[in-house]
Design an enzyme around this catalytic site. Structure first.
Site: not given
Ligand code: CTP
Length: 146
Positions: A48, A50
């Site tokens: 990423k 970051k």
């Molecule tokens: N996930 C989910 N619903 C969301 C955000 C995440 O179901 N609104 C799920 C993702 O599909 C994954 C898990 O949570 O299976 C962990 O995802 P992660 O990458 O930590 O979540 P995000 O908040 O989407 O992070 P980023 O914005 O960095 O992608």
């Protein structure tokens, strides 16, 4: 008796939010035991460019203290076959935002050779760690002005 014995899910889980909780609770409905892999800080940085806001050991501790989670480990690889050998699961759960992704399509094939299912669960709309990283301060500032 649930469909799977040991389920696994892996992600960043930065600034643990309701989308993470829904995913974990939905996964636990289908498995007796749930292990969460929390991506290591360096691993996240490698793809990423970051670092997460919350450090890996804190993210791991938070995940492990969620009611549906039996164990949380820090993951040092995105390779789910390597993790299968490390952890030994019979299903892996992931949000359906990853459905159709080329890497996950390959993972489905790789894990099928070990009899392991990839289960897509509904992604919670309107929230992500990325969206939480930005604009919140601006919103608060604006609210105070009025
Ligand atoms: N996930 C989910 N619903 C969301 C955000 C995440 O179901 N609104 C799920 C993702 O599909 C994954 C898990 O949570 O299976 C962990 O995802 P992660 O990458 O930590 O979540 P995000 O908040 O989407 O992070 P980023 O914005 O960095 O992608």
């Amino acid at each position: 008796m649930k469909k799977y014995k040991k389920g696994y899910t892996q992600g960043v889980f930065d600034m643990f939010h309701i989308g993470h909780l829904n995913l974990i609770n939905n996964a636990k409905k289908q498995c007796e035991q749930l292990v969460v892999g929390v991506n290591a800080d360096d691993l996240v940085h490698s793809y990423k460019n970051k670092f997460p806001v919350v450090a890996e050991e804190e993210r791991r501790t938070i995940a492990e203290n969620i009611k549906s989670v039996d164990e949380a480990v820090i993951a040092h690889t995105l390779d789910k076959v390597v993790q299968l050998k490390n952890i030994g699961y019979d299903a892996i759960f992931i949000g359906d935002d990853w459905k159709g992704d080329a890497r996950w399509e390959q993972t489905i094939k790789d894990l099928a050779e070990y009899g392991v299912d990839v289960v897509f669960l509904p992604r919670t709309k309107g929230i992500s760690s990325t969206s939480m990283r930005v604009v919140k301060d601006e919103v608060v500032k604006d609210d105070n002005v009025e």
